[in-house]
Every structure is written in structure tokens, then in C-alpha cells.
Design a protein around this motif. Structure first.
Motif, PDB file in Angstrom:
ATOM      1  N   LEU A 187      -1.860   5.538   4.356  1.00 16.40           N
ATOM      2  CA  LEU A 187      -0.764   4.456   4.655  1.00 16.40           C
ATOM      3  C   LEU A 187      -1.528   3.242   5.287  1.00 16.40           C
ATOM      4  O   LEU A 187      -1.990   3.623   6.375  1.00 16.40           O
ATOM      5  CB  LEU A 187       0.488   4.992   5.149  1.00 16.40           C
ATOM      6  CG  LEU A 187       1.812   4.181   5.735  1.00 16.40           C
ATOM      7  CD1 LEU A 187       2.190   3.488   4.386  1.00 16.40           C
ATOM      8  CD2 LEU A 187       2.822   4.610   6.499  1.00 16.40           C
ATOM      9  N   SER A 188      -1.164   2.080   4.953  1.00 16.54           N
ATOM     10  CA  SER A 188      -1.690   0.963   5.580  1.00 16.54           C
ATOM     11  C   SER A 188      -0.546   0.200   6.224  1.00 16.54           C
ATOM     12  O   SER A 188      -0.761  -0.128   7.328  1.00 16.54           O
ATOM     13  CB  SER A 188      -2.421   0.109   4.567  1.00 16.54           C
ATOM     14  OG  SER A 188      -2.833  -1.194   5.102  1.00 16.54           O
ATOM     15  N   ILE A 200      -3.967  -6.172   4.608  1.00 17.48           N
ATOM     16  CA  ILE A 200      -5.191  -5.683   4.957  1.00 17.48           C
ATOM     17  C   ILE A 200      -6.170  -5.004   4.076  1.00 17.48           C
ATOM     18  O   ILE A 200      -5.895  -3.678   3.879  1.00 17.48           O
ATOM     19  CB  ILE A 200      -4.819  -4.355   6.347  1.00 17.48           C
ATOM     20  CG1 ILE A 200      -3.582  -5.055   7.344  1.00 17.48           C
ATOM     21  CG2 ILE A 200      -5.814  -4.354   6.975  1.00 17.48           C
ATOM     22  CD1 ILE A 200      -3.106  -4.287   8.173  1.00 17.48           C
ATOM     23  N   PRO A 201      -7.128  -5.693   3.645  1.00 20.05           N
ATOM     24  CA  PRO A 201      -7.930  -4.969   2.682  1.00 20.05           C
ATOM     25  C   PRO A 201      -8.838  -3.989   3.153  1.00 20.05           C
ATOM     26  O   PRO A 201      -9.230  -3.891   4.424  1.00 20.05           O
ATOM     27  CB  PRO A 201      -8.925  -6.324   2.252  1.00 20.05           C
ATOM     28  CG  PRO A 201      -8.810  -7.185   3.534  1.00 20.05           C
ATOM     29  CD  PRO A 201      -7.470  -7.084   3.880  1.00 20.05           C
ATOM     30  N   TYR A 202      -9.049  -2.922   2.452  1.00 22.69           N
ATOM     31  CA  TYR A 202      -9.984  -1.736   2.810  1.00 22.69           C
ATOM     32  C   TYR A 202      -9.608  -1.472   4.082  1.00 22.69           C
ATOM     33  O   TYR A 202     -10.431  -0.992   4.809  1.00 22.69           O
ATOM     34  CB  TYR A 202     -11.461  -2.334   2.764  1.00 22.69           C
ATOM     35  CG  TYR A 202     -11.979  -3.049   1.580  1.00 22.69           C
ATOM     36  CD1 TYR A 202     -12.087  -2.513   0.328  1.00 22.69           C
ATOM     37  CD2 TYR A 202     -12.057  -4.409   1.420  1.00 22.69           C
ATOM     38  CE1 TYR A 202     -12.691  -2.815  -0.639  1.00 22.69           C
ATOM     39  CE2 TYR A 202     -12.438  -5.279   0.410  1.00 22.69           C
ATOM     40  CZ  TYR A 202     -12.650  -4.507  -0.742  1.00 22.69           C
ATOM     41  OH  TYR A 202     -13.048  -4.981  -1.748  1.00 22.69           O
ATOM     42  N   ASP A 203      -8.367  -0.955   4.304  1.00 21.03           N
ATOM     43  CA  ASP A 203      -7.691  -0.573   5.606  1.00 21.03           C
ATOM     44  C   ASP A 203      -7.992   1.005   5.668  1.00 21.03           C
ATOM     45  O   ASP A 203      -7.120   1.777   5.400  1.00 21.03           O
ATOM     46  CB  ASP A 203      -6.286  -0.756   5.523  1.00 21.03           C
ATOM     47  CG  ASP A 203      -5.821  -0.617   7.021  1.00 21.03           C
ATOM     48  OD1 ASP A 203      -6.606  -0.317   8.032  1.00 21.03           O
ATOM     49  OD2 ASP A 203      -4.415  -0.477   7.283  1.00 21.03           O
ATOM     50  N   VAL A 204      -9.063   1.292   5.880  1.00 19.94           N
ATOM     51  CA  VAL A 204      -9.589   2.932   6.010  1.00 19.94           C
ATOM     52  C   VAL A 204     -10.516   2.976   6.824  1.00 19.94           C
ATOM     53  O   VAL A 204     -11.402   2.077   7.008  1.00 19.94           O
ATOM     54  CB  VAL A 204     -10.029   3.619   4.410  1.00 19.94           C
ATOM     55  CG1 VAL A 204     -11.248   2.577   3.957  1.00 19.94           C
ATOM     56  CG2 VAL A 204     -10.104   4.955   4.545  1.00 19.94           C
ATOM     57  N   ALA A 205     -10.847   4.022   7.644  1.00 19.89           N
ATOM     58  CA  ALA A 205     -12.106   4.270   8.619  1.00 19.89           C
ATOM     59  C   ALA A 205     -12.477   5.777   8.344  1.00 19.89           C
ATOM     60  O   ALA A 205     -11.787   6.421   7.889  1.00 19.89           O
ATOM     61  CB  ALA A 205     -11.548   4.027   9.977  1.00 19.89           C
ATOM     62  N   TYR A 240      -0.500   1.698   0.561  1.00 18.63           N
ATOM     63  CA  TYR A 240      -1.376   2.844   0.670  1.00 18.63           C
ATOM     64  C   TYR A 240      -2.685   2.241   0.169  1.00 18.63           C
ATOM     65  O   TYR A 240      -2.863   1.711  -1.014  1.00 18.63           O
ATOM     66  CB  TYR A 240      -1.329   3.959   0.245  1.00 18.63           C
ATOM     67  CG  TYR A 240       0.039   4.753   0.671  1.00 18.63           C
ATOM     68  CD1 TYR A 240       0.176   5.572   1.521  1.00 18.63           C
ATOM     69  CD2 TYR A 240       1.584   4.025   0.039  1.00 18.63           C
ATOM     70  CE1 TYR A 240       1.430   6.080   2.048  1.00 18.63           C
ATOM     71  CE2 TYR A 240       2.536   4.653   0.551  1.00 18.63           C
ATOM     72  CZ  TYR A 240       2.582   5.674   1.630  1.00 18.63           C
ATOM     73  OH  TYR A 240       3.734   6.157   1.882  1.00 18.63           O
ATOM     74  N   THR A 241      -3.910   2.446   1.074  1.00 17.95           N
ATOM     75  CA  THR A 241      -5.152   2.136   0.647  1.00 17.95           C
ATOM     76  C   THR A 241      -5.784   3.258  -0.201  1.00 17.95           C
ATOM     77  O   THR A 241      -5.650   4.457   0.183  1.00 17.95           O
ATOM     78  CB  THR A 241      -6.055   1.957   1.830  1.00 17.95           C
ATOM     79  OG1 THR A 241      -5.675   0.795   2.790  1.00 17.95           O
ATOM     80  CG2 THR A 241      -7.505   1.656   1.527  1.00 17.95           C
ATOM     81  N   LYS A 242      -6.249   2.899  -1.556  1.00 16.70           N
ATOM     82  CA  LYS A 242      -6.756   4.031  -2.266  1.00 16.70           C
ATOM     83  C   LYS A 242      -8.127   4.346  -1.613  1.00 16.70           C
ATOM     84  O   LYS A 242      -8.939   3.533  -1.242  1.00 16.70           O
ATOM     85  CB  LYS A 242      -6.944   3.283  -3.810  1.00 16.70           C
ATOM     86  CG  LYS A 242      -5.712   2.794  -4.418  1.00 16.70           C
ATOM     87  CD  LYS A 242      -6.535   2.364  -5.748  1.00 16.70           C
ATOM     88  CE  LYS A 242      -5.110   1.673  -6.522  1.00 16.70           C
ATOM     89  NZ  LYS A 242      -5.699   1.093  -7.944  1.00 16.70           N
ATOM     90  N   LEU A 243      -8.003   5.495  -1.756  1.00 15.77           N
ATOM     91  CA  LEU A 243      -9.600   6.384  -1.405  1.00 15.77           C
ATOM     92  C   LEU A 243     -10.302   6.531  -2.651  1.00 15.77           C
ATOM     93  O   LEU A 243     -10.406   7.578  -3.233  1.00 15.77           O
ATOM     94  CB  LEU A 243      -9.216   7.610  -0.850  1.00 15.77           C
ATOM     95  CG  LEU A 243      -8.418   7.520   0.621  1.00 15.77           C
ATOM     96  CD1 LEU A 243      -8.428   9.013   1.405  1.00 15.77           C
ATOM     97  CD2 LEU A 243      -9.045   6.672   1.402  1.00 15.77           C
ATOM     98  N   THR A 244     -11.022   5.407  -3.007  1.00 21.79           N
ATOM     99  CA  THR A 244     -12.162   5.377  -3.786  1.00 21.79           C
ATOM    100  C   THR A 244     -13.409   5.127  -3.383  1.00 21.79           C
ATOM    101  O   THR A 244     -13.483   4.609  -2.329  1.00 21.79           O
ATOM    102  CB  THR A 244     -11.837   4.383  -4.842  1.00 21.79           C
ATOM    103  OG1 THR A 244     -11.514   2.974  -4.512  1.00 21.79           O
ATOM    104  CG2 THR A 244     -10.323   4.889  -5.691  1.00 21.79           C
TER     105      THR A 244
END
Length: 221
Positions: A192-193, A62-67, A212-216
Motif C-alpha cells: 500500500l502506497s 509517489i513513484p516506486y514507493d517501495v524500500a 499499491y506499488t507493484k512488486l516487480t
């Protein structure tokens, strides 16, 4: 980001969750208790990265799995509600987590007590010590991308992330001094993704990692 999608009433299509239906609860570590530190907030909007695509059949990546959630008012800070630092930039992130680094992950997921018993309780916030993997190993084992990082507990597979832990923070302390009592600043390096999705009903699979999705800045754009 995947937590804000659900299947439609026919079970065929993923649809976005409406923000007005959500509540954010801060300062809570045990849903079964009234700790006196809990604060609830409404959600005004949910922002997803432009590159995010929901996972589909046969696609665990799941690419860019952050909100990013916008709350209806400014949170009240206190002993039970604190902020955490973000990496300054992509280069800073790489310097902090080159692989084989000790980290802490928190989550509300299931709990594995022994080889047979899994407690499907989501009432208590839990944390576990893990170790990051090198990018090469993460890519080889979990088909991860440059936007993700992997972690596991090589010494005790019972101590791992489980179903229900999605969105949990991957945290590391950046020490400013040397020594066991050195002061440091905690920062969140990822969230965590997914895990070994072919084993949906278990935790801690030998040879598999949590991803885990990196928070960059690149992942949050």
C-alpha cells in the motif's frame, strides 16, 4: 519508501531516517500482548529504487514507493514468521492481476467500526478482503501509473484500508487446481502506497481506491 522519510526539525524538508534508529519486529500480531513468537532485528541499510521521489505539495502520486531493508542477521523462520513469494516477472504479474481479482490486504492502521466511529489504534494486525480494479479505472480515478494497482471493497466501504496501513501487503493465492479446496501458493503483488489523500481522517471513500506499488523487477531496481 515514504515511511522512511520524515520532516526536519523546522518542518520544511523531508530527510531520510537513519537505519541504525530502526528495529524490525517479526512474528507479532498484537503489540499489547507478549505472544512468545516475537523476534526483533536491527536494520543495517535502507535501499530505495533509483526512480523514487518523495511526494510534494499537490502531488499524491509517489513513484516506486517501495524500500528494501537489510537486517543485521538472518531471520529465524517458524510458525509465526514465514516468507511469501514474489511475482516472477512483469508478465507474470499482469497474468495474475488483470483486474477485478480477489485479494487480501493486511495492516496496522486505524479501524472503522461504523459510519461515525474510527478507532485510531495501531496495536493489532488486521486484514481485509478487497478486489483489484482494472488499470484503466485505477488511472482514471486515482491518477495512478503503470507501476501501481488499485483495490477497494465495492460491497462494504467499512472494510477498507485506513491511515496507518501504508506498506501493508497486497496478497493473492495462485491456485494450482480448481475447486474450493484447491491448494495454492500465496504471493505478494504489491504494498500500500496511498489512498484518497484529500480525506486524511477517514477510511473507505465512495468512488476512491487504495493505490499499491507493484512488486516487480522494474519497481525494485
Amino acid at each position: 519508501a515514504h515511511c522512511f522519510y520524515k520532516m526536519d526539525h523546522l518542518g520544511r524538508t523531508r530527510v531520510r531516517v537513519r537505519p541504525e534508529l530502526l528495529r524490525v519486529r517479526l512474528g507479532d500480531t498484537d503489540f499489547s500482548l507478549n505472544e512468545g513468537t516475537e523476534k526483533e532485528y536491527g536494520v543495517v541499510s535502507i535501499s530505495l529504487p533509483s526512480g523514487y521521489r518523495p511526494a510534494g505539495p499537490g502531488n499524491n502520486n509517489i513513484p516506486y514507493d517501495v524500500a528494501l531493508l537489510t537486517l543485521d542477521r538472518q531471520p529465524e523462520m517458524g510458525p509465526a514468521i514465514q516468507t511469501i513469494c514474489l511475482p516472477h516477472d512483469d508478465e507474470d504479474w499482469e497474468l495474475e492481476l488483470p483486474g477485478e481479482e480477489k485479494v487480501i490486504v493486511a495492516g496496522w492502521g486505524w479501524e472503522r467500526r461504523n459510519q461515525e466511529v474510527i478507532i485510531k489504534s495501531l496495536d493489532k494486525l488486521k486484514a481485509v478482503n478487497l478486489q483489484t480494479k482494472t488499470h484503466a479505472e485505477c488511472t482514471r480515478v486515482m491518477s495512478a501509473t503503470e507501476n501501481t494497482v488499485c483495490a477497494d471493497n465495492p460491497e462494504n466501504l467499512l472494510k477498507s484500508t485506513c491511515p496507518g496501513d501504508s506498506g501493508g501487503p497486497l496478497m493473492r493465492r495462485r491456485q494450482h487446481e480448481r475447486g474450493d479446496n484447491a491448494k495454492g501458493t500465496w504471493f505478494i503483488a504489491g504494498i500500500l502506497s496511498y489512498g484518497p489523500t484529500e480525506y486524511q481522517e477517514t477510511c473507505g471513500v465512495p468512488g476512491k481506491f487504495g493505490v499499491y506499488t507493484k512488486l516487480t523487477g522494474r519497481n525494485l531496481a
